[in-house]
Each structure stands twice: as C-alpha cells, then as structure tokens.
Scaffold this motif. Structure first.
Motif, short mmCIF file in Angstrom:
data_model
loop_
_atom_site.label_atom_id
_atom_site.label_comp_id
_atom_site.label_asym_id
_atom_site.label_seq_id
_atom_site.Cartn_x
_atom_site.Cartn_y
_atom_site.Cartn_z
N VAL A 53 0.83 -1.13 -0.02
CA VAL A 53 -0.07 -0.01 0.11
C VAL A 53 0.85 1.24 0.05
N LEU A 54 0.54 2.21 -1.10
CA LEU A 54 1.50 3.24 -1.19
C LEU A 54 1.64 4.09 0.06
N ALA A 55 0.33 4.60 0.55
CA ALA A 55 0.01 5.17 1.77
C ALA A 55 1.00 5.16 2.86
N ASP A 56 0.95 3.73 3.49
CA ASP A 56 1.68 3.73 4.67
C ASP A 56 2.78 2.52 4.39
N HIS A 57 3.05 2.10 3.18
CA HIS A 57 4.02 1.27 2.89
C HIS A 57 3.49 -0.46 3.49
N ALA A 58 2.14 -0.45 3.71
CA ALA A 58 1.81 -1.75 4.65
C ALA A 58 2.04 -2.90 3.60
N PHE A 59 2.19 -4.18 4.11
CA PHE A 59 2.30 -5.20 3.32
C PHE A 59 0.69 -5.68 2.98
N ALA A 60 0.23 -5.85 1.93
CA ALA A 60 -1.06 -6.00 1.72
C ALA A 60 -1.18 -7.51 0.77
N GLY A 61 -0.09 -8.28 0.49
CA GLY A 61 -0.33 -9.40 -0.07
C GLY A 61 0.80 -9.61 -1.18
N CYS A 62 0.59 -10.58 -1.99
CA CYS A 62 1.45 -10.86 -2.97
C CYS A 62 0.89 -11.55 -4.15
N VAL A 63 1.74 -11.54 -5.44
CA VAL A 63 1.19 -12.12 -6.50
C VAL A 63 2.34 -12.81 -7.10
N THR A 64 2.20 -13.75 -8.12
CA THR A 64 2.85 -14.63 -8.37
C THR A 64 2.79 -14.93 -10.02
N ALA A 65 4.00 -15.00 -10.64
CA ALA A 65 3.96 -15.51 -11.93
C ALA A 65 5.11 -16.58 -11.92
N ARG A 66 4.51 -17.80 -12.14
CA ARG A 66 5.45 -18.85 -11.81
C ARG A 66 5.35 -20.12 -13.16
N GLU A 67 6.17 -21.20 -13.12
CA GLU A 67 5.99 -22.04 -14.05
C GLU A 67 5.93 -21.79 -15.43
N THR A 68 6.86 -20.74 -15.62
CA THR A 68 6.84 -20.05 -17.07
C THR A 68 7.55 -21.04 -18.05
N ASP A 69 6.82 -21.27 -19.22
CA ASP A 69 7.52 -22.35 -20.25
C ASP A 69 7.52 -21.12 -21.37
N SER A 70 8.81 -20.93 -21.61
CA SER A 70 8.67 -19.88 -22.77
C SER A 70 8.81 -20.63 -24.17
N ARG A 71 8.93 -22.04 -24.11
CA ARG A 71 8.58 -22.52 -25.46
C ARG A 71 7.12 -22.75 -25.79
N ALA A 72 6.59 -23.00 -24.88
CA ALA A 72 5.02 -22.99 -25.01
C ALA A 72 4.12 -21.55 -24.97
N GLY A 73 4.90 -20.72 -24.42
CA GLY A 73 4.17 -19.47 -24.11
C GLY A 73 3.38 -19.48 -23.05
N ARG A 74 3.50 -20.38 -22.10
CA ARG A 74 2.64 -20.33 -20.69
C ARG A 74 3.12 -19.83 -19.40
N PHE A 75 2.31 -19.43 -18.44
CA PHE A 75 2.70 -19.38 -17.22
C PHE A 75 1.58 -19.35 -16.30
N LYS A 76 1.74 -19.44 -14.94
CA LYS A 76 0.70 -19.62 -14.22
C LYS A 76 0.65 -18.39 -12.95
N THR A 77 -0.17 -18.03 -12.60
CA THR A 77 -0.44 -16.90 -11.61
C THR A 77 -1.16 -17.15 -10.53
N GLY A 78 -1.00 -16.23 -9.49
CA GLY A 78 -1.75 -16.62 -8.20
C GLY A 78 -1.76 -15.22 -7.29
N ILE A 79 -2.75 -15.17 -6.57
CA ILE A 79 -2.77 -13.79 -5.78
C ILE A 79 -3.29 -14.16 -4.43
N GLU A 80 -2.67 -13.51 -3.51
CA GLU A 80 -3.08 -13.47 -1.95
C GLU A 80 -3.15 -12.18 -1.52
N ILE A 81 -4.18 -11.63 -1.09
CA ILE A 81 -4.33 -10.26 -0.27
C ILE A 81 -4.79 -10.75 1.10
N ILE A 82 -4.15 -10.20 2.00
CA ILE A 82 -4.58 -10.33 3.52
C ILE A 82 -5.89 -9.68 4.03
#
Length: 170
Positions: A53-82
C-alpha cells in the motif's frame, strides 16, 4: 494505490499461498518460507511480488508468475491479499499488471490459474478479468479433513488485449 515490489524487501513479512512447489500450509510458517525464497538468486522464470500500500507502505499481499514455459508461451499466476486489505481492488489490479507484463514483455500467450472450487471470491475475480474455466479436477486436494475440487482457469493474450489497451511506446 499500491505498488508491486520484489518479496525480498519485506524480509519476514509474507502472505499465505497454496503453491504446489512446497508453500507453507499455515500462516505462521509463511514468513520464513517467503524470506528463504526471496534470498534465492534470480532465475527459474518465477516471480513473487509483494503488493504494498503506497500510503503507509503496509504489506497487503503478494502475486506470483511462475512455471513459465517460454517454449509453449505459458505461465501460471496466483494472488493472495491479506484480510485487512481485501475488497479494495488490489488483487484485480496486481493480476492485471502481471498479465500485461507477461503478455507484452515476456511474449507469453496464455496464463493459467488454479482455484479451490469453494473459493467463490477468487473464481469471480478471475472470471471478471476474462479467465475462462478450462476444467475441474474433482476431489483433487485433501486438506482440513476433506477432499476439494480444483478449478483450472486460463486466459489467452488475445482475450486479455480484447479488454485492455496496449501501451504505446511513443
């Protein structure tokens, strides 16, 4: 307003995620797990970004981009907000930023996400972002004494750009 940062900046702050790659299953285990992964050298085509959070620099969660397969052009994502930061648009905006980056800059063609079938809020979020249900894995995950279905969703580059304006380089 929020920003995305490399998870290493937050050291022992973290969020809970369900990651087939060995994520913790209890919130208490997460800070150590995230700090250990943040200390790893870059590579492996996986990104774990903190939503701050920009206002107070509080940790709000995380987002991922993982299992990237550049040959196939795919990746997986996930999000968690506290809990204290949910329903403020952070999850949608962070996911859209990851999609735009991976589609425009990393030349990926498809993004996939997995969500427990009982997680109606996450399913609704991904559907609003344009993800389409591709299949349901019945009784696929066992936890908390029960087997649960997992819904696999996906979005292609064409589907994403149909609802988002590409950034001009001029």
């Amino acid at each position: 307003m929020f920003s995305l940062r490399d998870a290493g900046r937050f050291g022992r702050s973290a969020c809970w995620t369900r990651d087939p790659g060995g994520a913790p299953h209890a919130y208490q285990e997460t800070p150590h797990w995230t700090a250990e992964r943040a200390g790893r050298p870059p590579g492996g085509e996986a990104y774990r970004l903190v939503v701050e959070v920009l206002a107070d620099h509080a940790f709000a969660g995380c987002v991922t981009a993982r299992e990237t397969d550049s040959r196939a052009g795919r990746f997986k994502t996930g999000i968690e907000i506290i809990r204290g930061h949910r329903r403020k648009g952070y999850a949608a905006e962070a996911t859209e930023l990851v999609l735009t980056c991976m589609f425009a800059e990393q030349r990926c063609n498809k993004c996939e996400a997995e969500v427990y079938a009982f997680n109606e809020a996450s399913l609704a979020l991904y559907r609003r972002l344009g993800f389409v249900e591709e299949r349901r894995l019945r009784q696929h995950e066992f936890f908390a004494g029960n087997c649960h279905d997992v819904v696999q969703l996906g979005i292609t580059t064409a589907e994403h750009w149909a609802t988002h304006q590409r950034q001009s380089v001029r």
